[in-house]
Write a protein that holds these residues in place. Structure first.
Motif, PDB file in Angstrom:
ATOM      1  N   ALA A  50     -19.706 -14.416 -13.783  1.00  0.00           N
ATOM      2  CA  ALA A  50     -19.349 -15.833 -13.654  1.00  0.00           C
ATOM      3  C   ALA A  50     -18.001 -16.125 -14.268  1.00  0.00           C
ATOM      4  O   ALA A  50     -17.329 -17.078 -13.895  1.00  0.00           O
ATOM      5  CB  ALA A  50     -20.414 -16.698 -14.317  1.00  0.00           C
ATOM      6  N   SER A  51     -17.558 -15.293 -15.209  1.00  0.00           N
ATOM      7  CA  SER A  51     -16.305 -15.559 -15.928  1.00  0.00           C
ATOM      8  C   SER A  51     -15.082 -15.042 -15.197  1.00  0.00           C
ATOM      9  O   SER A  51     -13.981 -15.041 -15.746  1.00  0.00           O
ATOM     10  CB  SER A  51     -16.371 -14.918 -17.316  1.00  0.00           C
ATOM     11  N   SER A  52     -15.251 -14.569 -13.954  1.00  0.00           N
ATOM     12  CA  SER A  52     -14.123 -13.999 -13.211  1.00  0.00           C
ATOM     13  C   SER A  52     -13.191 -15.047 -12.658  1.00  0.00           C
ATOM     14  O   SER A  52     -12.043 -14.760 -12.323  1.00  0.00           O
ATOM     15  CB  SER A  52     -14.648 -13.131 -12.066  1.00  0.00           C
ATOM     16  N   GLY A  53     -13.672 -16.278 -12.495  1.00  0.00           N
ATOM     17  CA  GLY A  53     -12.838 -17.335 -11.929  1.00  0.00           C
ATOM     18  C   GLY A  53     -12.614 -17.200 -10.449  1.00  0.00           C
ATOM     19  O   GLY A  53     -11.696 -17.792  -9.886  1.00  0.00           O
ATOM     20  N   VAL A  54     -13.462 -16.448  -9.751  1.00  0.00           N
ATOM     21  CA  VAL A  54     -13.287 -16.231  -8.317  1.00  0.00           C
ATOM     22  C   VAL A  54     -13.921 -17.370  -7.532  1.00  0.00           C
ATOM     23  O   VAL A  54     -15.032 -17.806  -7.816  1.00  0.00           O
ATOM     24  CB  VAL A  54     -13.917 -14.888  -7.899  1.00  0.00           C
ATOM     25  N   THR A  55     -13.195 -17.855  -6.533  1.00  0.00           N
ATOM     26  CA  THR A  55     -13.721 -18.846  -5.596  1.00  0.00           C
ATOM     27  C   THR A  55     -13.337 -18.411  -4.190  1.00  0.00           C
ATOM     28  O   THR A  55     -12.529 -17.516  -3.996  1.00  0.00           O
ATOM     29  CB  THR A  55     -13.146 -20.247  -5.868  1.00  0.00           C
ATOM     30  N   ALA A  56     -13.913 -19.052  -3.188  1.00  0.00           N
ATOM     31  CA  ALA A  56     -13.587 -18.731  -1.801  1.00  0.00           C
ATOM     32  C   ALA A  56     -13.186 -19.989  -1.070  1.00  0.00           C
ATOM     33  O   ALA A  56     -13.592 -21.094  -1.422  1.00  0.00           O
ATOM     34  CB  ALA A  56     -14.770 -18.080  -1.102  1.00  0.00           C
TER      35      ALA A  56
END
Length: 295
Positions: A50-56
């Protein structure tokens, strides 16, 4: 009940706990998981951070054969995607699967995207990756090409030649190098100069382990060192002592296939196909007009 049906039943309640998750598998087998939820998730042998900061964003899908496209945005971090790995090309063509998942019950999920990573951009500590759907493969030309050179890649399923057999590959430690493109050895006398032209240099240890490059030149230098030069530099520095595997090169000619590899039965070209000079030839009044071949 299927995991997909569980998700649909959850969506029909009107009060949802939905997140998206992405699983990435690189060609070297490394696995990465990301989610836009605020807590880590785990399923399908992935640990979604969850801490990766990835969004799509920009997800476009259709039921036809048009190309599905999506885009992933994320932060470069030590526990996720590293800039050095992007620069090295380790994420090129990595396989991607995206899920819609009920984070309160990860068993309730469905796949919303499956494909591979295309172009990757990076700036200001973040990356932007193009995600290409499975229908992207439909844009690639298929079928045989009628040409004199062989269309196979040395060692592939149509060539069928085993490059691991004696004399066609060599494992050695780097003795001298410019760290990325030119490599030298004191003794490779078992292989004649030019043996590896058109072949591959595969890195087997060190920081660049798993990367490879195509051989442009293979010669003996003025100082007696055997020199192998690549067409393009490997994007991670290679140090003296790192192990590399050199694979013999093939210039796609029938004579090379027959004499160098003894593999003429699997040659995938057409060595006797007429050239353009034959196609444009014509009979002349002063020549021999007996009905035979035009020369």
């Amino acid at each position: 009940m299927s995991t997909q049906q569980e998700l649909y039943d959850h969506l029909e309640t009107g009060l949802t706990t939905i997140a998206r998750a992405w699983g990435i598998v690189r060609s070297d087998g490394a696995r990465f998981g990301f989610t836009d939820h605020d807590c880590d998730l785990s399923f399908e042998d992935f640990q979604f951070k969850a801490s990766s900061g990835v969004t799509a964003s920009l997800l476009e899908q259709s039921s036809g054969l048009s190309v599905d496209n999506s885009e992933a945005l994320g932060v470069l971090s030590d526990f996720g995607v590293k800039e050095a790995d992007i620069l090295a090309g380790r994420f090129d063509d990595a396989q991607v699967t995206a899920w819609m998942v009920n984070w309160a019950n990860p068993d309730a999920r469905t796949v919303i995207f499956r494909g591979s990573i295309g172009e990757i951009g990076r700036s200001n500590g973040a990356f932007r990756a193009e995600l290409r759907g499975l229908s992207e493969a439909m844009n690639r030309p298929l079928g045989r090409v009628f040409q004199k050179p062989c269309t196979a890649v040395l060692g592939d399923t149509t060539c069928r030649f085993d490059t691991a057999t004696g004399g066609y590959s060599h494992l050695a430690a780097i003795e001298e190098t410019d760290q990325k493109r030119v490599f030298s050895w004191n003794n490779l006398s078992d292989f004649e100069p030019g043996w590896f032209i058109g072949g591959v240099l595969q890195v087997k240890s060190g920081a660049a382990n798993g990367l490879s490059g195509n051989v442009k030149r293979d010669y003996v230098g003025a100082n007696g060192l055997r020199v192998v030069e690549l067409w393009e530099p490997i994007r991670v520095p290679i140090s003296v002592g790192d192990q590399v595997r050199l694979v013999a090169g093939c210039d796609k000619r029938f004579q090379t296939c027959r004499l160098k590899f003894n593999n003429a039965l699997n040659f995938q070209g057409f060595p006797d196909i007429p050239g353009e000079d034959w196609m444009t030839s014509f009979p002349s009044q002063g020549g021999e007009n007996s009905g035979g071949s035009l020369r």
